[in-house]
Design a protein around this motif. Sequence first.
Motif, short mmCIF file in Angstrom:
data_model
loop_
_atom_site.label_atom_id
_atom_site.label_comp_id
_atom_site.label_asym_id
_atom_site.label_seq_id
_atom_site.Cartn_x
_atom_site.Cartn_y
_atom_site.Cartn_z
N LYS A 2 -12.21 -34.19 -13.09
CA LYS A 2 -13.50 -33.87 -12.49
C LYS A 2 -13.82 -32.44 -12.86
O LYS A 2 -12.94 -31.61 -12.96
CB LYS A 2 -13.44 -33.98 -10.97
N TYR A 79 -15.68 -35.32 -25.20
CA TYR A 79 -15.46 -35.73 -23.82
C TYR A 79 -16.12 -34.72 -22.89
O TYR A 79 -15.91 -33.51 -23.02
CB TYR A 79 -13.97 -35.83 -23.52
N PRO A 81 -16.24 -34.14 -18.89
CA PRO A 81 -15.80 -34.58 -17.56
C PRO A 81 -16.88 -34.44 -16.49
O PRO A 81 -16.86 -35.16 -15.49
CB PRO A 81 -14.60 -33.69 -17.26
N SER A 84 -18.91 -37.51 -17.10
CA SER A 84 -18.02 -38.68 -17.23
C SER A 84 -18.38 -39.53 -18.44
O SER A 84 -18.49 -40.75 -18.34
CB SER A 84 -18.05 -39.52 -15.95
N ASN A 100 -19.25 -43.65 -17.46
CA ASN A 100 -18.47 -43.91 -16.24
C ASN A 100 -16.97 -43.78 -16.44
O ASN A 100 -16.20 -44.64 -15.99
CB ASN A 100 -18.82 -45.28 -15.65
N ILE A 101 -16.55 -42.74 -17.15
CA ILE A 101 -15.12 -42.45 -17.26
C ILE A 101 -14.60 -42.20 -15.84
O ILE A 101 -15.17 -41.42 -15.09
CB ILE A 101 -14.86 -41.21 -18.14
N ASP A 102 -13.52 -42.89 -15.48
CA ASP A 102 -12.94 -42.76 -14.15
C ASP A 102 -12.55 -41.30 -13.91
O ASP A 102 -11.97 -40.66 -14.77
CB ASP A 102 -11.72 -43.67 -14.05
N SER A 103 -12.87 -40.78 -12.74
CA SER A 103 -12.53 -39.38 -12.45
C SER A 103 -12.17 -39.21 -10.98
O SER A 103 -12.80 -39.78 -10.10
CB SER A 103 -13.71 -38.47 -12.81
#
Length: 128
Positions: A2, A79, A81, A84, A100-103
């Motif tokens: 995050k 990338y 963060p 995401s 929607n990269i998991d964070s």
Amino acid sequence: SKSSINIDYEYTIKVLQNPNYGKISIGIDDSRCTDIKDFKNTRTYSYDSHYHTERNVLNIFSRKFGIFYDTDDAIKMCYNPYSSTLRFWGNGIHQTRIYNIDSHEDLSYRLFISMGKTAGTKIQLVFE
């Protein structure tokens, strides 16, 4: 991961040799994974040129797109963060964006590169 800061982490990979269009995957994975053989049980987000697919959490393959990675190709990955997202370019042409990269606070990612089992595949990390 995050982040409260809008920042891009960019990596460029140059393919020096890729006989028979061998499998090359580039992306990010959960830094807690200690055994590459167990990557099927970790968070991985990547672009797999062999199958022309995007790979996201727990190796779920989704849509087909993009180019094969071939000798002398330059693959850029970015990338972010904060948003995401994970974006890819092949030879300067945008290929895809994974949303929607998991964070979460306790999750961090690292650069993920897999060259499969094709003998003779060589890549180079390019610093700009």
